[in-house]
Design a protein around this motif. Structure first.
Motif, PDB file in Angstrom:
ATOM      1  N   ARG A  52       0.841  -1.208   0.000  1.00  0.00           N
ATOM      2  CA  ARG A  52       0.000   0.000   0.000  1.00  0.00           C
ATOM      3  C   ARG A  52       0.866   1.244   0.000  1.00  0.00           C
ATOM      4  O   ARG A  52       1.820   1.355   0.762  1.00  0.00           O
ATOM      5  CB  ARG A  52      -0.911  -0.002   1.218  1.00  0.00           C
ATOM      6  CG  ARG A  52      -1.927  -1.088   1.178  1.00  0.00           C
ATOM      7  CD  ARG A  52      -2.757  -1.095   2.423  1.00  0.00           C
ATOM      8  NE  ARG A  52      -3.762  -2.157   2.321  1.00  0.00           N
ATOM      9  CZ  ARG A  52      -4.358  -2.699   3.341  1.00  0.00           C
ATOM     10  NH1 ARG A  52      -4.096  -2.289   4.563  1.00  0.00           N
ATOM     11  NH2 ARG A  52      -5.238  -3.657   3.163  1.00  0.00           N
ATOM     12  N   ARG A  53       0.490   2.185  -0.868  1.00  0.00           N
ATOM     13  CA  ARG A  53       1.253   3.436  -0.975  1.00  0.00           C
ATOM     14  C   ARG A  53       0.422   4.460  -1.729  1.00  0.00           C
ATOM     15  O   ARG A  53      -0.613   4.142  -2.305  1.00  0.00           O
ATOM     16  CB  ARG A  53       2.576   3.201  -1.684  1.00  0.00           C
ATOM     17  CG  ARG A  53       2.426   2.844  -3.146  1.00  0.00           C
ATOM     18  CD  ARG A  53       3.779   2.597  -3.797  1.00  0.00           C
ATOM     19  NE  ARG A  53       3.668   2.533  -5.241  1.00  0.00           N
ATOM     20  CZ  ARG A  53       3.330   1.454  -5.929  1.00  0.00           C
ATOM     21  NH1 ARG A  53       3.082   0.325  -5.322  1.00  0.00           N
ATOM     22  NH2 ARG A  53       3.263   1.500  -7.247  1.00  0.00           N
ATOM     23  N   ILE A  54       0.913   5.684  -1.730  1.00  0.00           N
ATOM     24  CA  ILE A  54       0.432   6.683  -2.672  1.00  0.00           C
ATOM     25  C   ILE A  54       1.641   7.167  -3.446  1.00  0.00           C
ATOM     26  O   ILE A  54       2.759   7.191  -2.931  1.00  0.00           O
ATOM     27  CB  ILE A  54      -0.318   7.862  -1.998  1.00  0.00           C
ATOM     28  CG1 ILE A  54       0.604   8.672  -1.117  1.00  0.00           C
ATOM     29  CG2 ILE A  54      -1.533   7.404  -1.236  1.00  0.00           C
ATOM     30  CD1 ILE A  54       0.028  10.003  -0.710  1.00  0.00           C
ATOM     31  N   ASP A  55       1.436   7.492  -4.704  1.00  0.00           N
ATOM     32  CA  ASP A  55       2.487   8.035  -5.557  1.00  0.00           C
ATOM     33  C   ASP A  55       2.192   9.497  -5.859  1.00  0.00           C
ATOM     34  O   ASP A  55       1.077   9.824  -6.273  1.00  0.00           O
ATOM     35  CB  ASP A  55       2.587   7.253  -6.878  1.00  0.00           C
ATOM     36  CG  ASP A  55       3.156   5.866  -6.705  1.00  0.00           C
ATOM     37  OD1 ASP A  55       3.770   5.595  -5.650  1.00  0.00           O
ATOM     38  OD2 ASP A  55       3.018   5.055  -7.634  1.00  0.00           O
ATOM     39  N   LEU A  56       3.178  10.347  -5.623  1.00  0.00           N
ATOM     40  CA  LEU A  56       3.080  11.758  -5.982  1.00  0.00           C
ATOM     41  C   LEU A  56       3.818  11.932  -7.311  1.00  0.00           C
ATOM     42  O   LEU A  56       4.989  11.526  -7.418  1.00  0.00           O
ATOM     43  CB  LEU A  56       3.719  12.638  -4.914  1.00  0.00           C
ATOM     44  CG  LEU A  56       3.188  12.488  -3.486  1.00  0.00           C
ATOM     45  CD1 LEU A  56       4.006  13.361  -2.529  1.00  0.00           C
ATOM     46  CD2 LEU A  56       1.729  12.837  -3.414  1.00  0.00           C
ATOM     47  N   ILE A  57       3.178  12.513  -8.288  1.00  0.00           N
ATOM     48  CA  ILE A  57       3.771  12.685  -9.615  1.00  0.00           C
ATOM     49  C   ILE A  57       4.110  14.148  -9.821  1.00  0.00           C
ATOM     50  O   ILE A  57       3.271  15.036  -9.635  1.00  0.00           O
ATOM     51  CB  ILE A  57       2.839  12.169 -10.711  1.00  0.00           C
ATOM     52  CG1 ILE A  57       2.515  10.692 -10.458  1.00  0.00           C
ATOM     53  CG2 ILE A  57       3.467  12.373 -12.101  1.00  0.00           C
ATOM     54  CD1 ILE A  57       1.477  10.119 -11.388  1.00  0.00           C
ATOM     55  N   PHE A  58       5.368  14.394 -10.236  1.00  0.00           N
ATOM     56  CA  PHE A  58       5.881  15.744 -10.483  1.00  0.00           C
ATOM     57  C   PHE A  58       6.418  15.826 -11.902  1.00  0.00           C
ATOM     58  O   PHE A  58       6.855  14.824 -12.469  1.00  0.00           O
ATOM     59  CB  PHE A  58       7.012  16.079  -9.509  1.00  0.00           C
ATOM     60  CG  PHE A  58       6.615  16.062  -8.068  1.00  0.00           C
ATOM     61  CD1 PHE A  58       6.160  17.219  -7.464  1.00  0.00           C
ATOM     62  CD2 PHE A  58       6.664  14.907  -7.322  1.00  0.00           C
ATOM     63  CE1 PHE A  58       5.777  17.226  -6.131  1.00  0.00           C
ATOM     64  CE2 PHE A  58       6.292  14.894  -5.992  1.00  0.00           C
ATOM     65  CZ  PHE A  58       5.840  16.058  -5.389  1.00  0.00           C
ATOM     66  N   GLU A  59       6.395  17.046 -12.463  1.00  0.00           N
ATOM     67  CA  GLU A  59       6.971  17.256 -13.786  1.00  0.00           C
ATOM     68  C   GLU A  59       7.721  18.570 -13.822  1.00  0.00           C
ATOM     69  O   GLU A  59       7.475  19.470 -13.017  1.00  0.00           O
ATOM     70  CB  GLU A  59       5.891  17.235 -14.868  1.00  0.00           C
ATOM     71  CG  GLU A  59       5.016  18.476 -14.897  1.00  0.00           C
ATOM     72  CD  GLU A  59       3.999  18.480 -16.031  1.00  0.00           C
ATOM     73  OE1 GLU A  59       3.874  17.491 -16.766  1.00  0.00           O
ATOM     74  OE2 GLU A  59       3.330  19.509 -16.176  1.00  0.00           O
ATOM     75  N   LYS A  60       8.658  18.667 -14.758  1.00  0.00           N
ATOM     76  CA  LYS A  60       9.315  19.939 -15.070  1.00  0.00           C
ATOM     77  C   LYS A  60       9.842  19.868 -16.485  1.00  0.00           C
ATOM     78  O   LYS A  60      10.034  18.773 -17.039  1.00  0.00           O
ATOM     79  CB  LYS A  60      10.392  20.300 -14.057  1.00  0.00           C
ATOM     80  CG  LYS A  60      11.664  19.518 -14.122  1.00  0.00           C
ATOM     81  CD  LYS A  60      12.643  20.082 -13.083  1.00  0.00           C
ATOM     82  CE  LYS A  60      13.943  19.335 -13.093  1.00  0.00           C
ATOM     83  NZ  LYS A  60      14.895  19.895 -12.138  1.00  0.00           N
ATOM     84  N   LYS A  61      10.047  21.032 -17.053  1.00  0.00           N
ATOM     85  CA  LYS A  61      10.563  21.077 -18.423  1.00  0.00           C
ATOM     86  C   LYS A  61      11.995  20.596 -18.450  1.00  0.00           C
ATOM     87  O   LYS A  61      12.797  20.944 -17.598  1.00  0.00           O
ATOM     88  CB  LYS A  61      10.475  22.501 -18.982  1.00  0.00           C
ATOM     89  CG  LYS A  61       9.076  22.879 -19.364  1.00  0.00           C
ATOM     90  CD  LYS A  61       9.049  24.137 -20.205  1.00  0.00           C
ATOM     91  CE  LYS A  61       7.626  24.396 -20.625  1.00  0.00           C
ATOM     92  NZ  LYS A  61       7.525  25.538 -21.513  1.00  0.00           N
ATOM     93  N   GLU A  62      12.281  19.794 -19.457  1.00  0.00           N
ATOM     94  CA  GLU A  62      13.623  19.288 -19.629  1.00  0.00           C
ATOM     95  C   GLU A  62      14.519  20.440 -20.067  1.00  0.00           C
ATOM     96  O   GLU A  62      14.173  21.226 -20.939  1.00  0.00           O
ATOM     97  CB  GLU A  62      13.597  18.186 -20.695  1.00  0.00           C
ATOM     98  CG  GLU A  62      14.816  17.349 -20.749  1.00  0.00           C
ATOM     99  CD  GLU A  62      14.613  16.161 -21.667  1.00  0.00           C
ATOM    100  OE1 GLU A  62      15.070  15.078 -21.307  1.00  0.00           O
ATOM    101  OE2 GLU A  62      14.018  16.340 -22.747  1.00  0.00           O
ATOM    102  N   SER A  63      15.692  20.519 -19.445  1.00  0.00           N
ATOM    103  CA  SER A  63      16.604  21.627 -19.808  1.00  0.00           C
ATOM    104  C   SER A  63      17.631  21.228 -20.825  1.00  0.00           C
ATOM    105  O   SER A  63      17.793  20.149 -21.208  1.00  0.00           O
ATOM    106  CB  SER A  63      17.297  22.143 -18.556  1.00  0.00           C
ATOM    107  OG  SER A  63      17.835  21.112 -17.785  1.00  0.00           O
TER     108      SER A  63
END
Length: 63
Positions: A52-63
């Motif tokens: 059991r878990r929760i996943d936090l999803i993050f994004e950013k522009k590739e540099s």
């Protein structure tokens, strides 16, 4: 193009119900300071005990 990072937080089972082992709001703030944008939470608390878990999803522009 975007890159993604997934942070998994374990869920523990207590007499009162399920609880997270870490504070997700602190993690979101830390990632934001590093340029990541919070996108979504994936609730995986219906999995078998120990998974059991929760996943936090993050994004950013590739540099």
């Amino acid at each position: 193009m975007y890159i993604y990072d997934i942070v998994s937080l374990d869920v523990s089972e207590k007499r009162e119900g399920l609880s997270l082992k870490e504070d997700y709001s602190h993690i979101i703030q830390q990632k934001a300071q590093k340029g990541w944008r919070f996108v979504q939470v994936v609730n995986l608390t219906n999995l078998a005990r120990g998974q059991r878990r929760i996943d936090l999803i993050f994004e950013k522009k590739e540099s």
